[in-house]
Design a protein around this motif. Structure first.
Motif, PDB file in Angstrom:
ATOM      1  N   ALA A  78       6.384 -25.273  15.880  1.00 32.24           N
ATOM      2  CA  ALA A  78       5.912 -25.076  14.731  1.00 32.24           C
ATOM      3  C   ALA A  78       4.571 -24.235  14.984  1.00 32.24           C
ATOM      4  O   ALA A  78       4.186 -23.642  14.127  1.00 32.24           O
ATOM      5  N   HIS A 138       1.731 -17.375   5.802  1.00 35.98           N
ATOM      6  CA  HIS A 138       0.542 -17.629   6.442  1.00 35.98           C
ATOM      7  C   HIS A 138       0.689 -16.700   7.811  1.00 35.98           C
ATOM      8  O   HIS A 138       1.866 -16.171   8.288  1.00 35.98           O
ATOM      9  N   HIS A 181       0.957 -17.435  11.129  1.00 31.91           N
ATOM     10  CA  HIS A 181       1.197 -17.832  12.575  1.00 31.91           C
ATOM     11  C   HIS A 181       2.510 -17.044  13.090  1.00 31.91           C
ATOM     12  O   HIS A 181       3.380 -16.859  12.105  1.00 31.91           O
ATOM     13  N   ASP A 183       5.364 -17.841  14.376  1.00 28.67           N
ATOM     14  CA  ASP A 183       6.696 -18.237  13.992  1.00 28.67           C
ATOM     15  C   ASP A 183       6.936 -18.224  12.676  1.00 28.67           C
ATOM     16  O   ASP A 183       8.446 -18.635  12.204  1.00 28.67           O
ATOM     17  N   HIS A 184       6.311 -17.476  11.815  1.00 27.03           N
ATOM     18  CA  HIS A 184       6.485 -17.139  10.479  1.00 27.03           C
ATOM     19  C   HIS A 184       6.358 -15.725  10.224  1.00 27.03           C
ATOM     20  O   HIS A 184       7.053 -15.140   9.239  1.00 27.03           O
ATOM     21  N   HIS A 235      -3.345 -25.314   5.744  1.00 22.30           N
ATOM     22  CA  HIS A 235      -2.692 -25.335   7.149  1.00 22.30           C
ATOM     23  C   HIS A 235      -3.479 -24.430   8.048  1.00 22.30           C
ATOM     24  O   HIS A 235      -3.834 -24.487   9.147  1.00 22.30           O
ATOM     25  N   ASP A 276       3.915 -23.855   5.542  1.00 26.72           N
ATOM     26  CA  ASP A 276       3.474 -24.822   6.487  1.00 26.72           C
ATOM     27  C   ASP A 276       2.676 -26.018   5.839  1.00 26.72           C
ATOM     28  O   ASP A 276       1.798 -26.761   6.610  1.00 26.72           O
TER      29      ASP A 276
HETATM   30 ZN    ZN Z   1       1.939 -22.597  10.928  1.00 33.66          ZN
END
Ligand code: ZN
Length: 305
Positions: free
Chosen positions: A22, A98, A100, A102-103, A175, A194
């Motif tokens: 995550a 957002h 990050h 992994d997104h 987040h 998230d």
């Molecule tokens: Zn995240």
């Protein structure tokens, strides 16, 4: 910093699992060749894709395709193949919930397919420069130009496509400082990004402007628009209902109260965890991502920073 002594006790495997489950992660840290993209139908025109990283939302219909988040760059071919199973129309938009990795890791690849990247203005700002997350002892490079959002907003924006109104709304300092959730008002579907980890402790990125108080406030906003029939695509974990989100909120509030009290009492994060205050919470929420020690240390540091 002090929290890193906690991270240092984690096994390498656990640390890698945390980073890839995550938290934003560098793609070269792991082998994506065995990751499969699984598709779940949410409604006739909305689907969720599960792979590695944040869950992807897909809207298909006569106007084309738009997706919410795009996981990691090495998965783009598999993600595109999964989308092609649902529609042969072009992907017109990618919404980033957002910054990050992994997104947003697939932004450049999906953008190359012709999609416009849409996000809160703080997502673009953070992708423009290197970002550091001390909780994971990591620094992330600035994103390439082709991965940057071309369309940004402050409070929100709505896509009117596929017979649907997809209301994209920013919620501050939760987040991260650039979170949005997406509400499909006709279908009664919400993609939370998230702001919601379904079934396990979340990462709350205080180093990117996030806070547990902000996450609780954000969850309250989503609970305010959700009803018992709402289908929720969380940032991580399986598809959820409003009841799941209420349970998540209750856990966050209890943790917040305990950590706030512990700080007022002059206790360290380690002392708080050792006190056993989180034992019953742990049985439900420590499953699969962060252990209690790490989660409490992140919340604790976030509240003191
Ligand atoms: Zn995240």
């Amino acid at each position: 910093m002090a929290r890193l002594t906690t991270a240092g006790r984690l096994t390498t495997l656990t640390a890698v699992a945390i980073l890839t489950a995550a938290a934003p992660s560098l793609a070269q840290d792991r082998d994506f060749s065995k990751v499969e993209i699984k598709t779940e139908k949410v409604t006739d025109s909305i689907y969720a894709l599960f792979g590695a990283g944040g869950n992807i939302g897909v809207s298909v219909g006569s106007d084309g395709v738009f997706i919410i988040d795009d996981q990691y760059a090495p998965l783009s071919d598999k993600i595109l193949a999964a989308v092609r199973e649902l529609s042969d129309k072009p992907i017109r938009f990618v919404i980033n919930t957002h910054w990050h990795g992994d997104h947003t890791g697939g932004n450049e690849n999906i953008g190359r397919e012709g999609a416009a990247i849409v996000a809160h203005e703080n997502v673009r700002k953070r992708l423009l420069s290197p970002q550091t997350i001390p909780a994971f002892n990591r620094t992330f490079e600035a994103a390439p130009a082709g991965a940057l959002p071309q369309v940004t907003y402050v409070d929100g924006v709505t896509l009117h496509l596929n017979g649907e109104h997809a209301r994209i709304a920013h919620l501050p300092n939760a987040h991260t400082d650039g979170d949005s959730f997406i509400h499909f008002t006709e279908a009664n579907v919400v993609h939370t990004g998230d702001l919601f980890f379904n079934g396990f402790y979340p990462f709350i990125d205080a180093w990117s402007g996030g806070s547990i108080d902000g996450v609780i406030a954000a969850v309250d906003v989503i609970l305010g628009i959700a009803n018992d029939k709402t289908k929720i695509i969380p940032g991580h974990g399986p598809l959820a209902t409003r009841t799941d989100l209420v349970a998540y909120r209750d856990m966050l509030q209890r943790v917040n109260d305990l950590v706030t009290q512990g700080i007022a009492d002059g206790k360290s994060a380690e002392e708080l965890v050792k006190s056993g205050a989180f034992t019953d919470i742990e049985t439900t929420w420590a499953d699969g991502f962060l252990n209690t020690e790490k989660f409490i240390s992140i919340v604790y540091e976030g509240k003191r920073s």
